[in-house]
Design an enzyme around this catalytic site. Structure first.
Site, mmCIF file in Angstrom:
data_model
loop_
_atom_site.group_PDB
_atom_site.id
_atom_site.type_symbol
_atom_site.label_atom_id
_atom_site.label_comp_id
_atom_site.label_asym_id
_atom_site.label_seq_id
_atom_site.Cartn_x
_atom_site.Cartn_y
_atom_site.Cartn_z
ATOM 1 N N ASN A 156 -34.812 0.432 -65.703
ATOM 2 C CA ASN A 156 -34.661 1.873 -65.840
ATOM 3 C C ASN A 156 -33.171 2.193 -66.058
ATOM 4 O O ASN A 156 -32.317 1.302 -66.015
ATOM 5 C CB ASN A 156 -35.253 2.617 -64.631
ATOM 6 C CG ASN A 156 -34.525 2.309 -63.337
ATOM 7 O OD1 ASN A 156 -33.302 2.158 -63.290
ATOM 8 N ND2 ASN A 156 -35.279 2.223 -62.258
ATOM 9 N N ARG A 206 -34.257 -2.080 -82.860
ATOM 10 C CA ARG A 206 -33.628 -1.149 -83.801
ATOM 11 C C ARG A 206 -32.125 -1.080 -83.578
ATOM 12 O O ARG A 206 -31.341 -1.167 -84.518
ATOM 13 C CB ARG A 206 -34.245 0.248 -83.649
ATOM 14 C CG ARG A 206 -33.557 1.337 -84.453
ATOM 15 C CD ARG A 206 -34.066 2.720 -84.063
ATOM 16 N NE ARG A 206 -33.941 2.998 -82.651
ATOM 17 C CZ ARG A 206 -32.832 3.429 -82.048
ATOM 18 N NH1 ARG A 206 -31.729 3.635 -82.746
ATOM 19 N NH2 ARG A 206 -32.814 3.685 -80.754
ATOM 20 N N ARG A 207 -31.709 -0.924 -82.335
ATOM 21 C CA ARG A 207 -30.275 -0.847 -82.034
ATOM 22 C C ARG A 207 -29.574 -2.164 -82.351
ATOM 23 O O ARG A 207 -28.463 -2.170 -82.884
ATOM 24 C CB ARG A 207 -30.064 -0.479 -80.562
ATOM 25 C CG ARG A 207 -30.475 0.944 -80.240
ATOM 26 C CD ARG A 207 -30.347 1.235 -78.760
ATOM 27 N NE ARG A 207 -30.773 2.594 -78.467
ATOM 28 C CZ ARG A 207 -31.506 2.927 -77.406
ATOM 29 N NH1 ARG A 207 -31.883 1.998 -76.539
ATOM 30 N NH2 ARG A 207 -31.851 4.179 -77.208
ATOM 31 N N LYS A 230 -40.410 8.760 -77.991
ATOM 32 C CA LYS A 230 -40.170 7.564 -78.790
ATOM 33 C C LYS A 230 -40.942 6.368 -78.272
ATOM 34 O O LYS A 230 -41.220 5.444 -79.013
ATOM 35 C CB LYS A 230 -38.680 7.251 -78.887
ATOM 36 C CG LYS A 230 -38.053 6.638 -77.654
ATOM 37 C CD LYS A 230 -36.602 6.288 -77.895
ATOM 38 C CE LYS A 230 -35.935 5.750 -76.678
ATOM 39 N NZ LYS A 230 -36.377 4.434 -76.267
ATOM 40 N N ASP A 231 -41.313 6.379 -77.003
ATOM 41 C CA ASP A 231 -42.035 5.263 -76.410
ATOM 42 C C ASP A 231 -43.543 5.482 -76.336
ATOM 43 O O ASP A 231 -44.265 4.648 -75.796
ATOM 44 C CB ASP A 231 -41.483 4.975 -75.005
ATOM 45 C CG ASP A 231 -40.028 4.538 -75.055
ATOM 46 O OD1 ASP A 231 -39.673 3.775 -75.976
ATOM 47 O OD2 ASP A 231 -39.249 4.969 -74.186
ATOM 48 N N ARG A 285 -32.658 -4.776 -69.757
ATOM 49 C CA ARG A 285 -33.932 -4.155 -69.408
ATOM 50 C C ARG A 285 -33.797 -3.424 -68.082
ATOM 51 O O ARG A 285 -32.865 -3.637 -67.327
ATOM 52 C CB ARG A 285 -35.022 -5.223 -69.296
ATOM 53 C CG ARG A 285 -35.262 -5.977 -70.590
ATOM 54 C CD ARG A 285 -36.706 -5.897 -71.000
ATOM 55 N NE ARG A 285 -36.945 -6.620 -72.232
ATOM 56 C CZ ARG A 285 -37.158 -6.027 -73.395
ATOM 57 N NH1 ARG A 285 -37.157 -4.720 -73.471
ATOM 58 N NH2 ARG A 285 -37.393 -6.731 -74.467
#
Length: 175
Positions: free
Chosen positions: A73, A53-54, A2-3, A71
């Site tokens: 990891n 999107r979310r 997706k990224d 933001r």
């Protein structure tokens, strides 16, 4: 996947994808004793996510909720959920599952549509490296590759990227 940009860099190919993992989004609750996210929670919670999107889908369903940026990891984001007074944060289920994190404080968001190619791992290699391309294609999962191609073509057609709230999910049913 997706990224990964829908247009790979010049000289780079995507010869294979692995079988799709869990493509859903999940809400990681700060506290398992918290009430369930339902109509009663409208306007009363703060949810963390930096995904456009979310955010768009969450606010469409719960327009009075507050959203915070999140933001980092996965481990950093989980630490931020624990350290803040948020109700919870939205994550991709596949990312959590792949690092072995799936607990009772996670709620599947069946109503939230995923990002194109969410839950799919792709393999890239140099276009001119035919030996590596041949090796990669041997482990390619054809139905996942087809779905990923359709989803990414959809995203590319809409000229979407990380800053556009576009969701897409292609599934193969009955062949």
């Amino acid at each position: 996947m997706k990224d990964v940009p829908t247009q790979p860099a010049q000289g780079i190919a995507i010869p294979a994808v692995l079988p799709c993992g869990n493509y859903k989004d999940v809400l990681v609750l700060k506290d398992i004793s918290s009430r369930q996210v339902d109509e009663e929670s409208k306007g009363s919670v703060t949810i963390a996510t930096s995904s456009v999107r979310r955010r768009a889908q969450w606010l469409n369903r719960y327009p009075e909720d507050r959203l915070e940026n999140l933001r980092g990891n996965i481990n950093t984001r989980l630490q931020k959920v624990a350290a803040n007074d948020w109700y919870g944060a939205v994550f991709a289920a596949a990312g959590l599952e792949r690092i072995g994190v799936r607990t009772e404080n996670m709620v599947d968001l069946d109503w939230m549509l995923p990002a194109p190619a969410q839950g799919i791992i792709c393999i890239t290699c140099r276009v001119e490296d035919q030996k590596m391309t041949d090796i990669c294609t041997q482990i390619n999962h054809p139905s996942t590759f087809l779905c990923a191609t359709i989803e990414r073509d959809f995203l590319r057609t809409l000229m979407g990227g990380c800053s556009t709230p576009i969701a897409g999910l292609a599934l193969i049913k009955d062949e």
